[in-house]
Scaffold this motif. Sequence first.
Motif, PDB file in Angstrom:
ATOM      1  N   PHE A  37       0.453  -1.194   0.578  1.00 23.62           N
ATOM      2  CA  PHE A  37       0.169   0.386   0.390  1.00 23.62           C
ATOM      3  C   PHE A  37       0.882   1.310   0.087  1.00 23.62           C
ATOM      4  N   GLN A  39       0.814   5.838   0.169  1.00 28.79           N
ATOM      5  CA  GLN A  39       0.217   6.755   1.400  1.00 28.79           C
ATOM      6  C   GLN A  39       0.986   8.049   1.384  1.00 28.79           C
ATOM      7  N   LYS A  43      -3.744  12.270   3.167  1.00 24.32           N
ATOM      8  CA  LYS A  43      -4.839  11.141   1.698  1.00 24.32           C
ATOM      9  C   LYS A  43      -4.891   9.439   2.642  1.00 24.32           C
ATOM     10  N   GLU A  44      -5.419   9.048   2.062  1.00 27.55           N
ATOM     11  CA  GLU A  44      -5.416   7.715   2.865  1.00 27.55           C
ATOM     12  C   GLU A  44      -5.302   6.361   2.041  1.00 27.55           C
ATOM     13  N   ARG A  45      -4.945   6.289   3.326  1.00 25.30           N
ATOM     14  CA  ARG A  45      -3.772   4.975   2.522  1.00 25.30           C
ATOM     15  C   ARG A  45      -4.078   4.283   1.454  1.00 25.30           C
ATOM     16  N   GLU A  46      -3.229   3.878   0.333  1.00 24.00           N
ATOM     17  CA  GLU A  46      -4.714   2.887  -0.442  1.00 24.00           C
ATOM     18  C   GLU A  46      -3.464   1.699  -1.302  1.00 24.00           C
ATOM     19  N   ALA A  61      -3.800  -1.636  -8.665  1.00 23.81           N
ATOM     20  CA  ALA A  61      -4.659  -1.029  -8.684  1.00 23.81           C
ATOM     21  C   ALA A  61      -3.935  -0.743  -9.993  1.00 23.81           C
ATOM     22  N   TYR A 105      -8.283  -5.518  -1.179  1.00 18.86           N
ATOM     23  CA  TYR A 105      -8.485  -3.963  -1.616  1.00 18.86           C
ATOM     24  C   TYR A 105      -8.584  -2.922  -0.629  1.00 18.86           C
TER      25      TYR A 105
END
Length: 123
Positions: A37, A39, A43-46, A61, A105
């Motif tokens: 992931f 970040q 912002k949010e962790r993606e 992704a 996810y």
Amino acid sequence: QVQLVESGGGLVQAGESLRLSCLASGRTFSSSAMGWFRQVPGKEREFVARIGRSGVARFYADSVKGRFTISRDNAKNTVYLQMNSLKPEDTAVYYCAADPALGGYGVNQWAYWGQGTQVTVSS
């Protein structure tokens, strides 16, 4: 309990490559799904990528598909993220994650996290 330690981050120019590594402690690595992931502040962790226990199932992704490759070496308790054609928007702290089930996810689908490694891509 699983401990994860990431390495390989750094500062590169756009278009260059980096390979991140994540070393896992414990004897459960080969039975864990592994993921990456990222970040950025505010912002949010993606989700970036995840890989199944055997290394066959891999998911990415859309933003990194075709440029990043996740792999694992169960003999070395290590998961990798090869990042090619890096872009400034890839700049983030990258986190390794592990889960005894399938992962997923979402961040709440992973049981264990590393401390992160900074990747900075200059334009």
